[in-house]
Motif scaffolding. Structure first.
Motif, PDB file in Angstrom:
ATOM      1  N   LEU A 170      12.300  10.043 -21.979  1.00 31.04           N
ATOM      2  CA  LEU A 170      13.639   9.857 -21.425  1.00 31.04           C
ATOM      3  C   LEU A 170      14.692  10.592 -22.257  1.00 31.04           C
ATOM      4  CD1 LEU A 170      14.824   8.306 -19.001  1.00 31.04           C
ATOM      5  CD2 LEU A 170      15.197   6.365 -20.517  1.00 31.04           C
ATOM      6  N   ALA A 171      14.410  10.740 -23.556  1.00 31.42           N
ATOM      7  CA  ALA A 171      15.358  11.394 -24.459  1.00 31.42           C
ATOM      8  C   ALA A 171      15.246  12.918 -24.443  1.00 31.42           C
ATOM      9  CB  ALA A 171      15.147  10.882 -25.884  1.00 31.42           C
ATOM     10  N   ASP A 172      14.201  13.444 -23.813  1.00 32.49           N
ATOM     11  CA  ASP A 172      13.973  14.893 -23.788  1.00 32.49           C
ATOM     12  C   ASP A 172      14.983  15.563 -22.859  1.00 32.49           C
ATOM     13  OD1 ASP A 172      13.089  17.483 -23.680  1.00 32.49           O
ATOM     14  OD2 ASP A 172      11.029  16.993 -23.103  1.00 32.49           O
ATOM     15  N   ARG A 173      15.940  16.260 -23.422  1.00 28.61           N
ATOM     16  CA  ARG A 173      17.000  16.884 -22.622  1.00 28.61           C
ATOM     17  C   ARG A 173      16.487  18.041 -21.773  1.00 28.61           C
ATOM     18  NH1 ARG A 173      22.231  17.180 -26.751  1.00 28.61           N
ATOM     19  NH2 ARG A 173      22.390  14.921 -27.141  1.00 28.61           N
ATOM     20  N   ARG A 174      15.352  18.590 -22.140  1.00 22.22           N
ATOM     21  CA  ARG A 174      14.792  19.713 -21.376  1.00 22.22           C
ATOM     22  C   ARG A 174      13.996  19.247 -20.159  1.00 22.22           C
ATOM     23  NH1 ARG A 174      11.459  22.243 -26.191  1.00 22.22           N
ATOM     24  NH2 ARG A 174      11.020  20.007 -26.289  1.00 22.22           N
ATOM     25  N   ALA A 175      13.719  17.947 -20.101  1.00 23.24           N
ATOM     26  CA  ALA A 175      12.908  17.412 -19.005  1.00 23.24           C
ATOM     27  C   ALA A 175      13.713  17.397 -17.708  1.00 23.24           C
ATOM     28  CB  ALA A 175      12.420  16.010 -19.346  1.00 23.24           C
ATOM     29  N   SER A 176      12.989  17.428 -16.600  1.00 20.46           N
ATOM     30  CA  SER A 176      13.621  17.419 -15.280  1.00 20.46           C
ATOM     31  C   SER A 176      14.104  16.024 -14.923  1.00 20.46           C
ATOM     32  CB  SER A 176      12.625  17.883 -14.228  1.00 20.46           C
ATOM     33  OG  SER A 176      11.558  16.942 -14.115  1.00 20.46           O
ATOM     34  N   LEU A 177      14.906  15.945 -13.888  1.00 19.01           N
ATOM     35  CA  LEU A 177      15.366  14.649 -13.387  1.00 19.01           C
ATOM     36  C   LEU A 177      14.183  13.779 -12.993  1.00 19.01           C
ATOM     37  CD1 LEU A 177      17.515  12.660 -12.336  1.00 19.01           C
ATOM     38  CD2 LEU A 177      17.557  13.969 -10.193  1.00 19.01           C
ATOM     39  N   GLU A 178      13.183  14.368 -12.325  1.00 21.89           N
ATOM     40  CA  GLU A 178      12.013  13.596 -11.904  1.00 21.89           C
ATOM     41  C   GLU A 178      11.248  13.051 -13.099  1.00 21.89           C
ATOM     42  OE1 GLU A 178      11.286  12.610  -8.794  1.00 21.89           O
ATOM     43  OE2 GLU A 178      13.229  13.524  -8.385  1.00 21.89           O
ATOM     44  N   ALA A 179      11.176  13.838 -14.185  1.00 19.59           N
ATOM     45  CA  ALA A 179      10.486  13.385 -15.398  1.00 19.59           C
ATOM     46  C   ALA A 179      11.236  12.210 -16.024  1.00 19.59           C
ATOM     47  CB  ALA A 179      10.357  14.528 -16.389  1.00 19.59           C
ATOM     48  N   HIS A 180      12.557  12.277 -16.000  1.00 23.84           N
ATOM     49  CA  HIS A 180      13.358  11.175 -16.539  1.00 23.84           C
ATOM     50  C   HIS A 180      13.202   9.923 -15.698  1.00 23.84           C
ATOM     51  CE1 HIS A 180      16.233  14.070 -18.838  1.00 23.84           C
ATOM     52  NE2 HIS A 180      15.251  13.644 -19.618  1.00 23.84           N
ATOM     53  N   VAL A 181      13.200  10.073 -14.382  1.00 22.90           N
ATOM     54  CA  VAL A 181      13.013   8.922 -13.491  1.00 22.90           C
ATOM     55  C   VAL A 181      11.640   8.301 -13.726  1.00 22.90           C
ATOM     56  CG1 VAL A 181      12.741   8.218 -11.074  1.00 22.90           C
ATOM     57  CG2 VAL A 181      14.635   9.716 -11.739  1.00 22.90           C
ATOM     58  N   LYS A 182      10.626   9.144 -13.864  1.00 22.64           N
ATOM     59  CA  LYS A 182       9.268   8.642 -14.123  1.00 22.64           C
ATOM     60  C   LYS A 182       9.211   7.859 -15.430  1.00 22.64           C
ATOM     61  CE  LYS A 182       4.482  10.159 -14.764  1.00 22.64           C
ATOM     62  NZ  LYS A 182       3.556  11.321 -14.829  1.00 22.64           N
ATOM     63  N   ALA A 183       9.880   8.371 -16.473  1.00 20.51           N
ATOM     64  CA  ALA A 183       9.887   7.689 -17.773  1.00 20.51           C
ATOM     65  C   ALA A 183      10.607   6.348 -17.668  1.00 20.51           C
ATOM     66  CB  ALA A 183      10.550   8.576 -18.813  1.00 20.51           C
ATOM     67  N   ASP A 184      11.685   6.325 -16.888  1.00 19.54           N
ATOM     68  CA  ASP A 184      12.430   5.080 -16.666  1.00 19.54           C
ATOM     69  C   ASP A 184      11.536   4.041 -15.994  1.00 19.54           C
ATOM     70  OD1 ASP A 184      14.356   3.172 -16.297  1.00 19.54           O
ATOM     71  OD2 ASP A 184      15.510   4.294 -14.821  1.00 19.54           O
ATOM     72  N   LEU A 185      10.863   4.452 -14.921  1.00 17.46           N
ATOM     73  CA  LEU A 185       9.949   3.553 -14.214  1.00 17.46           C
ATOM     74  C   LEU A 185       8.831   3.064 -15.132  1.00 17.46           C
ATOM     75  CD1 LEU A 185       9.624   5.587 -10.894  1.00 17.46           C
ATOM     76  CD2 LEU A 185      10.698   3.343 -11.104  1.00 17.46           C
ATOM     77  N   GLU A 186       8.292   3.976 -15.927  1.00 16.56           N
ATOM     78  CA  GLU A 186       7.184   3.644 -16.820  1.00 16.56           C
ATOM     79  C   GLU A 186       7.595   2.584 -17.839  1.00 16.56           C
ATOM     80  OE1 GLU A 186       3.205   4.105 -18.285  1.00 16.56           O
ATOM     81  OE2 GLU A 186       4.203   4.632 -16.408  1.00 16.56           O
ATOM     82  N   PHE A 187       8.796   2.710 -18.368  1.00 15.86           N
ATOM     83  CA  PHE A 187       9.280   1.743 -19.358  1.00 15.86           C
ATOM     84  C   PHE A 187       9.263   0.327 -18.776  1.00 15.86           C
ATOM     85  CE2 PHE A 187      12.484  -0.671 -21.653  1.00 15.86           C
ATOM     86  CZ  PHE A 187      12.292  -0.295 -22.979  1.00 15.86           C
ATOM     87  N   HIS A 188       9.797   0.173 -17.575  1.00 21.34           N
ATOM     88  CA  HIS A 188       9.845  -1.150 -16.950  1.00 21.34           C
ATOM     89  C   HIS A 188       8.445  -1.652 -16.585  1.00 21.34           C
ATOM     90  CE1 HIS A 188      14.269  -1.588 -16.422  1.00 21.34           C
ATOM     91  NE2 HIS A 188      14.228  -0.270 -16.561  1.00 21.34           N
ATOM     92  N   ALA A 189       7.572  -0.740 -16.160  1.00 21.91           N
ATOM     93  CA  ALA A 189       6.204  -1.135 -15.805  1.00 21.91           C
ATOM     94  C   ALA A 189       5.433  -1.612 -17.030  1.00 21.91           C
ATOM     95  CB  ALA A 189       5.480   0.032 -15.149  1.00 21.91           C
ATOM     96  N   ILE A 190       5.626  -0.951 -18.170  1.00 21.81           N
ATOM     97  CA  ILE A 190       4.932  -1.353 -19.400  1.00 21.81           C
ATOM     98  C   ILE A 190       5.401  -2.737 -19.847  1.00 21.81           C
ATOM     99  CG2 ILE A 190       4.555  -0.810 -21.845  1.00 21.81           C
ATOM    100  CD1 ILE A 190       4.925   2.181 -21.017  1.00 21.81           C
ATOM    101  N   LEU A 191       6.699  -2.995 -19.717  1.00 15.36           N
ATOM    102  CA  LEU A 191       7.209  -4.330 -20.050  1.00 15.36           C
ATOM    103  C   LEU A 191       6.515  -5.398 -19.204  1.00 15.36           C
ATOM    104  CD1 LEU A 191      11.065  -3.786 -20.389  1.00 15.36           C
ATOM    105  CD2 LEU A 191       9.463  -4.314 -22.230  1.00 15.36           C
ATOM    106  N   ALA A 192       6.374  -5.126 -17.903  1.00 14.59           N
ATOM    107  CA  ALA A 192       5.705  -6.098 -17.031  1.00 14.59           C
ATOM    108  C   ALA A 192       4.265  -6.317 -17.474  1.00 14.59           C
ATOM    109  CB  ALA A 192       5.755  -5.614 -15.582  1.00 14.59           C
ATOM    110  N   GLU A 193       3.582  -5.241 -17.824  1.00 14.10           N
ATOM    111  CA  GLU A 193       2.196  -5.352 -18.307  1.00 14.10           C
ATOM    112  C   GLU A 193       2.132  -6.145 -19.606  1.00 14.10           C
ATOM    113  OE1 GLU A 193      -1.011  -2.408 -20.354  1.00 14.10           O
ATOM    114  OE2 GLU A 193       0.027  -1.618 -18.593  1.00 14.10           O
ATOM    115  N   ALA A 194       3.124  -5.941 -20.468  1.00 13.46           N
ATOM    116  CA  ALA A 194       3.125  -6.585 -21.787  1.00 13.46           C
ATOM    117  C   ALA A 194       3.252  -8.100 -21.702  1.00 13.46           C
ATOM    118  CB  ALA A 194       4.255  -6.014 -22.643  1.00 13.46           C
TER     119      ALA A 194
END
Length: 222
Positions: free
Chosen positions: A129-153
């Protein structure tokens, strides 16, 4: 027995084989002809039964490859949510009202039960999410992943089952908020949640999540 009842009965027998574990995700089902012969019903009944199971996300038919058992997924639920939204029967405000208590509970429980592996994966999502060179889709994916990992945890699989279709429903709104305000804001919000999780502080994790979700909804309302 009426045709519709035969379809229901056949679908239930196949569904039971899947839910009991006799048929696992990835397993190929017998051909329509074999199922028809085994269950004593017509192929049209089998075809309709498989179509019903496919609509529930339990099986997937590929032309030329037969029908295989699908892994559990929230996609059918998400599709239902999308239909309700398009009909105007559910508003984003309604989704936000459900998401707030759900994800604050997830954050608190994740802070109590997270493992070192979960922390590593959350940090990886933050790095993406902090990678400024990443695309919008990559940032959205990282955002989704963060919330999904919390649910798994949390260690409670129901949290993930309930959250996943909501996540998929809100992909477009994430594109809007991240695209308009940048990934740095989401990263900062996530950092507070992660710090609380790392410290094993459930109350602080829940409050950090609450602030994150309320800010997101405010941005969408602007």
């Amino acid at each position: 027995m009426p045709h519709a009842d035969l379809v229901t009965q056949t679908a239930r027998r196949i569904e039971q084989a899947i839910l009991s574990g006799r048929l696992a995700a990835g397993d190929q089902l017998p051909s329509e002809r074999e199922i028809s012969s085994e269950m004593g019903v017509s192929r049209s009944v089998v075809r309709e039964a498989l179509g019903r199971l496919a609509s529930l996300g339990l099986v997937r038919s590929v032309h030329g490859s037969g029908t295989r058992v699908e892994a559990p997924s929230g996609k059918p639920i998400a599709a239902g949510y999308q239909i309700l939204l398009r009909r105007g029967e559910v508003r984003l405000a309604d989704v936000a009202a459900v998401r707030l208590p759900l994800e604050t509970a997830i954050a608190a429980e994740a802070a109590r039960r997270r493992t070192d592996d979960h922390l590593v994966r959350l940090e990886a999502a933050q790095a993406a999410l902090a990678d400024r060179r990443a695309s919008l889709e990559a940032h959205v994916k990282a955002d989704l992943e963060f919330h999904a990992i919390l649910a798994e945890a949390t260690g409670n699989p129901l949290f993930g089952i309930v959250l996943t279709p909501i996540q998929e429903l809100l992909i477009e709104t994430r594109r809007r908020t991240v695209g308009r305000h940048g990934a740095a804001l989401a990263h900062d919000h996530h950092a507070r949640i992660l710090d609380a999780g790392r410290a094993g502080a459930p109350v602080e994790a829940a409050e950090a999540m609450r602030a994150h979700l309320e800010a997101n909804y405010q941005h969408l309302s602007e």
